[in-house]
Design an enzyme around this catalytic site. Structure first.
Site, PDB file in Angstrom:
ATOM      1  CD  GLU A 297      -3.329   0.000   1.999  1.00 15.84           C
ATOM      2  OE1 GLU A 297      -4.280  -0.670   1.789  1.00 15.84           O
ATOM      3  OE2 GLU A 297      -3.028   0.631   3.206  1.00 15.84           O
TER       4      GLU A 297
ATOM      5  CG  HIS B 177       7.502 -29.483   1.107  1.00 16.47           C
ATOM      6  ND1 HIS B 177       8.230 -30.655   0.957  1.00 16.47           N
ATOM      7  CD2 HIS B 177       8.219 -29.085   2.064  1.00 16.47           C
ATOM      8  CE1 HIS B 177       9.117 -31.010   1.802  1.00 16.47           C
ATOM      9  NE2 HIS B 177       9.351 -29.698   2.505  1.00 16.47           N
TER      10      HIS B 177
ATOM     11  CE  LYS C 125     -11.808   1.642   1.568  1.00 15.47           C
ATOM     12  NZ  LYS C 125     -11.176   2.897   2.165  1.00 15.47           N
TER      13      LYS C 125
END
Ligand code: PA5
Length: 424
Positions: free
Chosen positions: A276, A297, A412
């Protein structure tokens, strides 16, 4: 103190070439003269924090620990990741403490929400709602359903004593709501952004409720502040320079590697901090995180032989306290007696050394090693400040403001429009 090691970097770095720029950046942070300077409150916070509020945090935590066995923290992004990272890193995932901390408001999954509410049905629990703006949808929705349940469980008056709000001192919906219902309030200072807020009540209250020595955490931060607030190329700036050089060389991805599943959330906190802060103007290193040997793995193959897009930053604990000794086995059918008497930490450390050799020497993947003494409260306090200071410097080296996040607003706005929120 934290050490940045370059034995597996595979190249030399000309730090001296950055001396003037780093001096300017450090002075600019101190003088608050760089872009985003309104949000530099975190930089001196380990020295200047409000001691009266700190004492109130400790008192509230004691009260919560005496009254209930569950604290639900409602918050998202910077309003929960630091606390969660520190709690899990310090306490581990299966500690003996009776207190359970549940993080909610960080998802809008109906399934998760239903399960959390079901778990809290009929129970007396405490809530710490954390939101600087006081209007973040995820947090506000979670708080509304939690409050509703708590009032049902214990009644309005008792619920008000069990709700603690961390928000802006002067403005916002959560502030108004807290005033109206008389919740105890803690402050997220106006000059500190969410992802830089772990040393404020945002991080400290949940941590103290989890039984963590928050004074040691602040002492660690102070130690780091003294070490990394310098015009010289200290360890934090060294890290910023190396990742900047690697980015320029053509490595757009950084993978933060830890060696324990209790450190997954530290990776999440770090991803937010760097993602951010730095991902702007079509620049920045994409932060990714992994836990080894677990992810060796799964992702190990790609790192070793896949597209050469990433470098690794490996955090190694020098002095891990807890350990389990591998016992002798009469039959030795698992052929492990060659390890009898050795600690699991020894195997983990050896895996780390082997992986550094494999990825760097054989695979050509640049590796930065960050060595810390211990993942305790003091060590985490130091490490998180180290990363913040380095993050600010990294952003300034790239020419971006570390403290805004204009890109987050786009989803948003779209969501509010689609949800039918008035005004959108
Ligand atoms: O780092 C940030 O600023 C963000 O991640 C915020 O912390 C997050 O969006 C939550 O915001 P608020 O605390 O206003 O609810």
């Amino acid at each position: 103190m934290i050490k940045v090691k370059t034995d597996y970097l595979g190249r030399d770095v000309d730090y001296v070439a950055y001396a003037d720029e780093i001096e300017k950046i450090n002075q600019g942070i101190d003088a608050k003269s760089l872009p985003g300077s309104d949000f530099l409150g975190w930089a001196n916070y380990p020295e200047e924090y409000d001691k009266e509020e700190f004492a109130r945090i400790e008192k509230a935590a004691k009260f919560i620990r005496e009254e209930v066995d569950t604290l639900v923290v409602a918050g998202i992004g910077g309003s929960y990741l630091g606390a969660r990272a520190a709690i899990e890193a310090i306490n581990g995932l299966y500690g003996d403490d009776k207190m359970e901390i549940i993080f909610f408001g960080n998802t809008m999954s109906g399934k998760m929400s239903k399960q959390i509410l079901h778990k809290l049905e009929g129970k007396k629990f405490a809530i710490n709602v954390i939101s600087k703006s006081g209007t973040t949808t995820e947090t506000a929705v979670a708080f509304r359903v939690l409050r509703d349940l708590l009032v049902k469980n214990v009644g309005k008056e008792e619920a008000a004593k069990l709700i603690f709000a961390t928000t802006d001192k002067e403005k916002g919906a959560l502030l108004e709501l807290s005033k109206k219902y008389g919740y105890e309030r803690f402050v997220l200072p106006g000059n500190i952004g969410g992802r830089y807020s772990v040393y404020t009540a945002v991080g400290l209250l949940p941590m103290a409720v989890a039984g963590i020595d928050i004074q040691a955490f602040m002492d660690g931060a102070l130690n780091a502040k003294r070490a990394y607030d310098s015009d010289e190329i200290n360890e934090a700036y060294k890290y910023a320079i190396i990742r900047h050089e690697l980015y320029k060389e053509g490595y757009p991805v950084e993978m933060l590697v830890n060696y324990g599943l209790h450190l997954v959330q530290l990776g999440e906190w770090w991803k937010q901090l760097y993602g951010e802060s730095e991902g702007k103007d079509k620049t920045g290193v994409l932060p990714d995180a992994a836990v080894f040997s677990t992810d060796l793995h799964s992702l190990g193959q790609f790192i070793q032989e896949g597209s050469p897009v990433l470098f690794e930053t490996v955090i190694l604990e020098k002095d891990g306290e807890d350990d389990v000794i591998i016992p002798h086995d009469e039959d030795n059918l698992d052929q492990l007696n060659y390890l009898e008497g050795k600690g699991i930490n020894y195997v983990n450390n050896t895996a780390a050394e082997a992986t550094l050799q494999a990825h760097s020497n054989t695979g050509g993947v640049p590796n930065i090693v960050i060595e810390i003494e211990r993942f305790d409260a003091f060590g985490l306090g130091e490490l998180m400040y180290f990363f913040m200071r380095a993050c600010a410097a990294s952003c300034y080296l790239n020419g971006v403001n570390p403290f805004n996040q204009p890109g987050v607003e786009v989803y948003k706005k779209n969501m509010f429009h689609l949800l039918g929120k008035p005004g959108y």
